[in-house]
Design a protein around this motif. Structure first.
Motif, PDB file in Angstrom:
ATOM      1  N   GLN A  22      28.271  64.788  57.075  1.00  0.00           N
ATOM      2  CA  GLN A  22      27.836  65.546  55.916  1.00  0.00           C
ATOM      3  C   GLN A  22      27.076  66.585  56.176  1.00  0.00           C
ATOM      4  OE1 GLN A  22      28.815  65.117  51.850  1.00  0.00           O
ATOM      5  NE2 GLN A  22      30.405  64.232  53.552  1.00  0.00           N
ATOM      6  N   ASP A  23      26.105  66.616  57.459  1.00  0.00           N
ATOM      7  CA  ASP A  23      25.308  67.730  57.506  1.00  0.00           C
ATOM      8  C   ASP A  23      24.359  67.033  58.948  1.00  0.00           C
ATOM      9  OD1 ASP A  23      23.993  70.113  57.465  1.00  0.00           O
ATOM     10  OD2 ASP A  23      23.042  69.716  55.470  1.00  0.00           O
ATOM     11  N   TYR A  24      23.784  68.160  59.403  1.00  0.00           N
ATOM     12  CA  TYR A  24      23.158  67.826  60.679  1.00  0.00           C
ATOM     13  C   TYR A  24      21.992  68.536  60.963  1.00  0.00           C
ATOM     14  CZ  TYR A  24      25.122  70.943  63.939  1.00  0.00           C
ATOM     15  OH  TYR A  24      25.218  72.249  64.581  1.00  0.00           O
ATOM     16  N   VAL A  25      20.996  68.156  61.641  1.00  0.00           N
ATOM     17  CA  VAL A  25      19.784  69.180  62.037  1.00  0.00           C
ATOM     18  C   VAL A  25      19.651  68.922  63.549  1.00  0.00           C
ATOM     19  CG1 VAL A  25      17.404  70.059  61.866  1.00  0.00           C
ATOM     20  CG2 VAL A  25      18.831  69.246  59.767  1.00  0.00           C
ATOM     21  N   VAL A  84      19.551  64.977  64.016  1.00  0.00           N
ATOM     22  CA  VAL A  84      19.461  64.177  62.735  1.00  0.00           C
ATOM     23  C   VAL A  84      20.703  64.516  61.797  1.00  0.00           C
ATOM     24  CG1 VAL A  84      18.137  63.561  60.509  1.00  0.00           C
ATOM     25  CG2 VAL A  84      16.827  63.938  62.697  1.00  0.00           C
ATOM     26  N   VAL A  85      21.411  63.558  61.718  1.00  0.00           N
ATOM     27  CA  VAL A  85      22.628  63.419  60.990  1.00  0.00           C
ATOM     28  C   VAL A  85      22.875  62.748  59.587  1.00  0.00           C
ATOM     29  CG1 VAL A  85      23.832  64.256  63.043  1.00  0.00           C
ATOM     30  CG2 VAL A  85      24.112  61.760  62.243  1.00  0.00           C
ATOM     31  N   ILE A 130      20.906  58.408  57.356  1.00  0.00           N
ATOM     32  CA  ILE A 130      20.297  59.297  58.035  1.00  0.00           C
ATOM     33  C   ILE A 130      19.823  58.837  59.369  1.00  0.00           C
ATOM     34  CG2 ILE A 130      18.281  60.869  57.930  1.00  0.00           C
ATOM     35  CD1 ILE A 130      18.257  60.452  55.116  1.00  0.00           C
ATOM     36  N   VAL A 131      20.697  59.507  60.392  1.00  0.00           N
ATOM     37  CA  VAL A 131      20.453  58.691  61.597  1.00  0.00           C
ATOM     38  C   VAL A 131      20.030  59.648  62.662  1.00  0.00           C
ATOM     39  CG1 VAL A 131      21.767  57.656  63.362  1.00  0.00           C
ATOM     40  CG2 VAL A 131      22.434  57.350  61.218  1.00  0.00           C
ATOM     41  N   LEU A 132      19.012  59.357  63.675  1.00  0.00           N
ATOM     42  CA  LEU A 132      18.335  60.165  64.552  1.00  0.00           C
ATOM     43  C   LEU A 132      19.069  59.786  66.049  1.00  0.00           C
ATOM     44  CD1 LEU A 132      16.217  62.024  65.970  1.00  0.00           C
ATOM     45  CD2 LEU A 132      14.947  59.915  65.988  1.00  0.00           C
ATOM     46  N   GLY A 133      19.351  60.727  67.019  1.00  0.00           N
ATOM     47  CA  GLY A 133      19.824  60.461  68.318  1.00  0.00           C
ATOM     48  C   GLY A 133      20.428  61.656  68.969  1.00  0.00           C
ATOM     49  N   LYS A 134      20.875  61.232  70.241  1.00  0.00           N
ATOM     50  CA  LYS A 134      21.334  62.547  71.092  1.00  0.00           C
ATOM     51  C   LYS A 134      22.802  62.478  70.624  1.00  0.00           C
ATOM     52  CE  LYS A 134      18.352  62.294  74.938  1.00  0.00           C
ATOM     53  NZ  LYS A 134      18.356  62.272  76.566  1.00  0.00           N
TER      54      LYS A 134
END
Length: 219
Positions: free
Chosen positions: A141-144, A152-153, A204-208
């Motif tokens: 849906q979105d990412y930063v 973060v997606v 809401i997920v953080l990673g490479k």
């Protein structure tokens, strides 16, 4: 001025500059908008702290307008590279502590980098990458982007995973990712192993990026 806000000078009130200026003002910041086009300036007078018709290639005019007293300047002049560069040079001479600039192309970007501005923005390219990410994976849906390859997606839980526990996703095991939380409607929830997924939950997920791409594909 409210505590925690800053003052901004937005130079160039085209579509990009006026949007940024409007949003900054909406957040409660003191914002001055500058442009040579009287029509653009008049459209912003009710929105910003002040809006001024000004030739920003004139250092004296910038000083008269008190731009050196603002915390941040955003130069959003369109395709007039000469005006953009001269404006940046004036702002540097005036000692502005933070300068962001919209670049029209790669050559403009290189020149601005040599001038030592704090951030060079290419909105079309940045938005293009953003859209490509979402088109490539409909669940996204979105990412930063956080830099250094991390993002973060915001990923929508598909219907087939509804009713399953979070452990079924393999976050932190199969996938080297960290779950920051779950949005259910307008409510944010801290997730644990016993949490049960519902259709349209947003993870809401953080990673490479490669790990996030692999995880998105697995959904």
């Amino acid at each position: 001025m409210a505590r925690g806000t800053r003052s901004f000078a937005v130079i160039g009130l085209g579509a990009f500059g006026s949007t940024v200026a409007t949003e900054l003002a909406r957040f409660g910041n003191r914002v001055i908008g500058l442009d040579l086009d009287d029509r653009r300036v008049s459209q912003m007078t009710a929105t910003l702290s002040s809006a001024v018709i000004l030739d920003t290639t004139d250092e004296g005019a910038l000083r008269e307008a008190g731009i050196d007293r603002y915390d941040v300047a955003l130069v959003a002049i369109g395709d007039d590279l000469e005006s953009s560069i001269l404006t940046v040079m004036n702002l540097k001479l005036m000692g502005l502590s933070e300068i962001w600039v919209k670049a029209a192309n790669k050559a403009h970007h290189r020149i601005l980098s040599k001038l030592g501005v704090d951030r060079v923005i290419q909105p079309e390219q940045e938005m293009g990458r953003h859209i490509a990410q979402m088109l490539n994976n409909p669940a996204l849906q979105d990412y930063v982007s956080l830099g250094n390859g991390f993002s973060v997606v915001n990923i929508v839980v598909p219907e087939r995973l509804a009713g399953r526990h979070l452990t079924a996703l393999g976050l932190g095991t199969t996938h080297d990712l960290r779950l920051l939380g779950v949005m259910r409607g307008s409510e944010f929830r801290h997730a644990d192993e016993d949490s049960v997924l519902e259709t349209d939950d947003k993870l809401i997920v953080l990673g490479k990026r490669p790990d996030l791409r692999k995880f998105g594909d697995s959904l």
